[in-house]
Scaffold this motif. Sequence first.
Motif, PDB file in Angstrom:
ATOM      1  N   HIS A 329    -127.786   1.134  -8.635  1.00  0.00           N
ATOM      2  CA  HIS A 329    -128.534   0.489  -9.716  1.00  0.00           C
ATOM      3  C   HIS A 329    -127.572  -0.313 -10.581  1.00  0.00           C
ATOM      4  CE1 HIS A 329    -131.077   0.440 -13.514  1.00  0.00           C
ATOM      5  NE2 HIS A 329    -131.936   0.060 -12.589  1.00  0.00           N
ATOM      6  N   CYS A 330    -128.100  -1.285 -11.306  1.00  0.00           N
ATOM      7  CA  CYS A 330    -127.336  -1.988 -12.333  1.00  0.00           C
ATOM      8  C   CYS A 330    -128.277  -2.344 -13.484  1.00  0.00           C
ATOM      9  CB  CYS A 330    -126.654  -3.235 -11.778  1.00  0.00           C
ATOM     10  SG  CYS A 330    -127.769  -4.525 -11.198  1.00  0.00           S
ATOM     11  N   CYS A 331    -127.706  -2.432 -14.676  1.00  0.00           N
ATOM     12  CA  CYS A 331    -128.522  -2.720 -15.863  1.00  0.00           C
ATOM     13  C   CYS A 331    -127.673  -3.495 -16.856  1.00  0.00           C
ATOM     14  CB  CYS A 331    -129.013  -1.416 -16.483  1.00  0.00           C
ATOM     15  SG  CYS A 331    -130.029  -1.628 -17.964  1.00  0.00           S
ATOM     16  N   THR A 332    -128.295  -4.398 -17.607  1.00  0.00           N
ATOM     17  CA  THR A 332    -127.581  -5.197 -18.607  1.00  0.00           C
ATOM     18  C   THR A 332    -128.070  -4.853 -20.006  1.00  0.00           C
ATOM     19  OG1 THR A 332    -129.193  -6.988 -18.429  1.00  0.00           O
ATOM     20  CG2 THR A 332    -127.260  -7.083 -16.984  1.00  0.00           C
ATOM     21  N   HIS A 333    -127.210  -5.082 -20.985  1.00  0.00           N
ATOM     22  CA  HIS A 333    -127.552  -4.849 -22.388  1.00  0.00           C
ATOM     23  C   HIS A 333    -128.415  -6.006 -22.891  1.00  0.00           C
ATOM     24  CE1 HIS A 333    -127.065  -4.023 -26.699  1.00  0.00           C
ATOM     25  NE2 HIS A 333    -126.604  -2.822 -26.349  1.00  0.00           N
ATOM     26  N   SER A 334    -129.350  -5.709 -23.774  1.00  0.00           N
ATOM     27  CA  SER A 334    -130.312  -6.729 -24.218  1.00  0.00           C
ATOM     28  C   SER A 334    -129.705  -7.744 -25.183  1.00  0.00           C
ATOM     29  CB  SER A 334    -131.517  -6.054 -24.883  1.00  0.00           C
ATOM     30  OG  SER A 334    -131.091  -5.287 -26.008  1.00  0.00           O
ATOM     31  N   THR A 335    -128.621  -7.396 -25.867  1.00  0.00           N
ATOM     32  CA  THR A 335    -128.061  -8.307 -26.873  1.00  0.00           C
ATOM     33  C   THR A 335    -126.576  -8.593 -26.686  1.00  0.00           C
ATOM     34  OG1 THR A 335    -127.610  -6.458 -28.391  1.00  0.00           O
ATOM     35  CG2 THR A 335    -129.750  -7.573 -28.600  1.00  0.00           C
ATOM     36  N   GLN A 336    -125.905  -7.866 -25.800  1.00  0.00           N
ATOM     37  CA  GLN A 336    -124.471  -8.054 -25.600  1.00  0.00           C
ATOM     38  C   GLN A 336    -124.165  -8.243 -24.110  1.00  0.00           C
ATOM     39  OE1 GLN A 336    -121.857  -5.473 -28.128  1.00  0.00           O
ATOM     40  NE2 GLN A 336    -123.728  -4.322 -28.502  1.00  0.00           N
ATOM     41  N   ARG A 337    -123.013  -8.841 -23.827  1.00  0.00           N
ATOM     42  CA  ARG A 337    -122.630  -9.093 -22.440  1.00  0.00           C
ATOM     43  C   ARG A 337    -121.981  -7.824 -21.858  1.00  0.00           C
ATOM     44  NH1 ARG A 337    -122.265 -13.908 -20.217  1.00  0.00           N
ATOM     45  NH2 ARG A 337    -120.244 -13.457 -19.257  1.00  0.00           N
ATOM     46  N   LEU A 338    -122.808  -6.831 -21.649  1.00  0.00           N
ATOM     47  CA  LEU A 338    -122.373  -5.557 -21.095  1.00  0.00           C
ATOM     48  C   LEU A 338    -123.213  -5.242 -19.862  1.00  0.00           C
ATOM     49  CD1 LEU A 338    -122.116  -3.428 -24.386  1.00  0.00           C
ATOM     50  CD2 LEU A 338    -120.220  -4.453 -23.113  1.00  0.00           C
ATOM     51  N   VAL A 339    -122.573  -4.667 -18.857  1.00  0.00           N
ATOM     52  CA  VAL A 339    -123.242  -4.289 -17.615  1.00  0.00           C
ATOM     53  C   VAL A 339    -122.861  -2.853 -17.287  1.00  0.00           C
ATOM     54  CG1 VAL A 339    -123.455  -4.740 -15.138  1.00  0.00           C
ATOM     55  CG2 VAL A 339    -123.252  -6.656 -16.736  1.00  0.00           C
ATOM     56  N   VAL A 340    -123.824  -2.088 -16.807  1.00  0.00           N
ATOM     57  CA  VAL A 340    -123.537  -0.737 -16.335  1.00  0.00           C
ATOM     58  C   VAL A 340    -124.019  -0.631 -14.890  1.00  0.00           C
ATOM     59  CG1 VAL A 340    -125.719   0.218 -17.218  1.00  0.00           C
ATOM     60  CG2 VAL A 340    -123.766   1.728 -16.799  1.00  0.00           C
ATOM     61  N   THR A 341    -123.154  -0.100 -14.025  1.00  0.00           N
ATOM     62  CA  THR A 341    -123.489   0.089 -12.611  1.00  0.00           C
ATOM     63  C   THR A 341    -123.399   1.566 -12.263  1.00  0.00           C
ATOM     64  OG1 THR A 341    -121.165  -0.292 -11.965  1.00  0.00           O
ATOM     65  CG2 THR A 341    -122.663  -2.191 -11.926  1.00  0.00           C
ATOM     66  N   SER A 342    -124.298   2.041 -11.429  1.00  0.00           N
ATOM     67  CA  SER A 342    -124.309   3.446 -11.007  1.00  0.00           C
ATOM     68  C   SER A 342    -124.117   3.517  -9.503  1.00  0.00           C
ATOM     69  CB  SER A 342    -125.609   4.132 -11.429  1.00  0.00           C
ATOM     70  OG  SER A 342    -126.730   3.407 -10.968  1.00  0.00           O
ATOM     71  N   SER A 343    -123.665   4.698  -9.038  1.00  0.00           N
ATOM     72  CA  SER A 343    -123.265   4.786  -7.646  1.00  0.00           C
ATOM     73  C   SER A 343    -123.481   6.178  -7.082  1.00  0.00           C
ATOM     74  CB  SER A 343    -121.782   4.404  -7.511  1.00  0.00           C
ATOM     75  OG  SER A 343    -121.276   4.703  -6.215  1.00  0.00           O
ATOM     76  N   ARG A 344    -123.428   6.242  -5.761  1.00  0.00           N
ATOM     77  CA  ARG A 344    -123.495   7.523  -5.068  1.00  0.00           C
ATOM     78  C   ARG A 344    -122.203   8.323  -5.215  1.00  0.00           C
ATOM     79  NH1 ARG A 344    -125.522   7.259   0.955  1.00  0.00           N
ATOM     80  NH2 ARG A 344    -125.364   9.497   0.571  1.00  0.00           N
ATOM     81  N   ASP A 345    -121.167   7.732  -5.800  1.00  0.00           N
ATOM     82  CA  ASP A 345    -119.900   8.446  -5.993  1.00  0.00           C
ATOM     83  C   ASP A 345    -119.927   9.367  -7.215  1.00  0.00           C
ATOM     84  OD1 ASP A 345    -119.695   6.746  -8.155  1.00  0.00           O
ATOM     85  OD2 ASP A 345    -118.036   5.558  -7.345  1.00  0.00           O
ATOM     86  N   THR A 346    -121.118   9.624  -7.775  1.00  0.00           N
ATOM     87  CA  THR A 346    -121.388  10.519  -8.924  1.00  0.00           C
ATOM     88  C   THR A 346    -120.926   9.929 -10.254  1.00  0.00           C
ATOM     89  OG1 THR A 346    -119.333  11.838  -8.919  1.00  0.00           O
ATOM     90  CG2 THR A 346    -121.096  12.502  -7.379  1.00  0.00           C
ATOM     91  N   THR A 347    -120.558   8.658 -10.303  1.00  0.00           N
ATOM     92  CA  THR A 347    -120.125   8.043 -11.561  1.00  0.00           C
ATOM     93  C   THR A 347    -120.971   6.814 -11.867  1.00  0.00           C
ATOM     94  OG1 THR A 347    -118.531   6.448 -10.635  1.00  0.00           O
ATOM     95  CG2 THR A 347    -117.758   8.713 -10.989  1.00  0.00           C
ATOM     96  N   PHE A 348    -120.864   6.353 -13.116  1.00  0.00           N
ATOM     97  CA  PHE A 348    -121.350   5.021 -13.456  1.00  0.00           C
ATOM     98  C   PHE A 348    -120.280   4.346 -14.289  1.00  0.00           C
ATOM     99  CE2 PHE A 348    -122.916   7.692 -16.884  1.00  0.00           C
ATOM    100  CZ  PHE A 348    -122.756   6.928 -18.024  1.00  0.00           C
ATOM    101  N   ARG A 349    -120.252   3.020 -14.222  1.00  0.00           N
ATOM    102  CA  ARG A 349    -119.185   2.252 -14.850  1.00  0.00           C
ATOM    103  C   ARG A 349    -119.753   1.234 -15.830  1.00  0.00           C
ATOM    104  NH1 ARG A 349    -113.972   1.823 -11.449  1.00  0.00           N
ATOM    105  NH2 ARG A 349    -114.077   3.717 -10.191  1.00  0.00           N
ATOM    106  N   LEU A 350    -119.054   1.088 -16.942  1.00  0.00           N
ATOM    107  CA  LEU A 350    -119.427   0.119 -17.978  1.00  0.00           C
ATOM    108  C   LEU A 350    -118.473  -1.066 -17.901  1.00  0.00           C
ATOM    109  CD1 LEU A 350    -121.011  -0.687 -20.552  1.00  0.00           C
ATOM    110  CD2 LEU A 350    -119.264   0.557 -21.859  1.00  0.00           C
ATOM    111  N   TRP A 351    -119.038  -2.261 -17.679  1.00  0.00           N
ATOM    112  CA  TRP A 351    -118.259  -3.488 -17.557  1.00  0.00           C
ATOM    113  C   TRP A 351    -118.512  -4.350 -18.796  1.00  0.00           C
ATOM    114  CZ3 TRP A 351    -115.594  -3.564 -12.834  1.00  0.00           C
ATOM    115  CH2 TRP A 351    -116.062  -2.660 -11.872  1.00  0.00           C
ATOM    116  N   ASP A 352    -117.431  -4.790 -19.442  1.00  0.00           N
ATOM    117  CA  ASP A 352    -117.517  -5.540 -20.699  1.00  0.00           C
ATOM    118  C   ASP A 352    -117.101  -6.990 -20.454  1.00  0.00           C
ATOM    119  OD1 ASP A 352    -117.418  -6.537 -23.250  1.00  0.00           O
ATOM    120  OD2 ASP A 352    -116.371  -4.812 -24.110  1.00  0.00           O
TER     121      ASP A 352
END
Length: 495
Positions: A329-352
């Motif tokens: 999955h991936c999702c973006t912030h509604s007001t800022q240039r932020l992205v979060v990605t989730s994975s089968r590796d049991t983690t999710f990452r925040l990209w700025d």
Amino acid sequence: MPIESGSSAAARQVKPKRKPHAISIRRTNSSEQERVSSQRDMLEGQDSKLPPSIRQTLLELFGQIEREFENLYIENLELRREIETLNDRLTAEGQTVDGGDLSKGQLKAKASHSTSQLSQKLKTTYKASTSKIVSSFKTTTSRAVCQLVKEYIGHRDGIWDVSVTRLQPVVLGTASADHSAMLWSIETGKCLLKYVGHAGSVNSVKFHPSEQVALTASGDQTAHIWRYIVQLPIPQPVIDSNQMSGEEEVDFSDKDEADGDVECPSESPTIRVPSTTLKSHQGVVIAADWLVGGKQVVTASWDRTANLYDVETSELVHSLTGHDQELTHCCTHSTQRLVVTSSRDTTFRLWDFRDPSIHSVNVFQGHTDTVTSAVFTVGDNVVSGSDDRTVKVWDLKNMRSPIATIRTDSAVNRISVSANQRIIALPHDNRQVRLFDMSGVRLARLPRSNRQGHRRMVCCTAWSEDNPTCNLFSCGFDRQAIGWNINIPALLQEK
């Protein structure tokens, strides 16, 4: 209605042998209606802000509670008499068995064992009976604040994703394994448009923040951008499915076999070619979303990367690597240039991406199984859901540990958080949809029975708080999307 247990029925069969007690029971039953009537008259004479229908429901529930506890009390008396009889019999056996006396310790042990068995039987009966009443009360309450309004049926395979437009006209979008995406009238449930440009399962659909443009991700390893124009039909009167009598329930467990025969109406427009195709992934594109402003999009793939594209040129801007397994999955912030990605590796990452010259990444660890989705809230929080049956709320300023953890009984799929009230909607593998607040307190469970609700895994939820008819949508592998009306003030008041 509560059902009498077998032990309660057995207890009633021996009542004629105890005449004084039997008379007492008959007297109690004969005055029951008078007592309930007097209670109702007393409550009706009091001032109350509750609607008459809710007051009537409460009166009936409290009457059930009183009758159930009365039955339990009678059964308790009978069990106590059985204990006394058993103790007397054991005492007599202790004097005559094999011509010798049992020791006091042996006699006490036998009596204690029999007594504990009867006591456990009483506790089990009590818990079962009271749980029925509590469950009945919760179900009635949930149906009062969470009502099914509309079903959107037309796909030929499971629906992976559901989304709502952010501008007028407000329409519902669905992405399905049948290689298509559909746009629906929320009020009428009519299919307004069908997109068939993908050669594989359509795994997600998201709408541009300010234009009539849709973004879809697919199993054909591409993401498509396509424009749409829809005209809303005149809405028809809504029929409340909760008005159906419980006695009229029909088992629709096989209804999904017939759903495949329902097609998007032939007069609905069909789009076959996208305006833009994004090609860079080497695996299934499982999700995609618009960055704030709508000039860039991000895609997540099973090739373990997320890509950032420029919409106007279709060029790849960044390839985000670091996950050890497939992205989910991936999702973006509604007001800022932020992205979060989730994975089968049991983690999710925040990209700025707020600094154009450099982008940073933060890794969130805390789940023990696949992270199925992670989404932003209005504040500085991220909510993540996982196949480990938990949902965690995180503070972006402190990534070491979650600030709240919700534990459930089933794997959690693509979650959503309401922007105004910050209520989390959890879709589950076990066909349930549950609502929680940000502190982890359960607010409600959406009604599900043979006649309404999802009949297979619920894949995704989406809020639309500005819509007066439906403010929550869900979709599942039963080939349908459902529109719900959630009475949020009543929900929060019950909390």
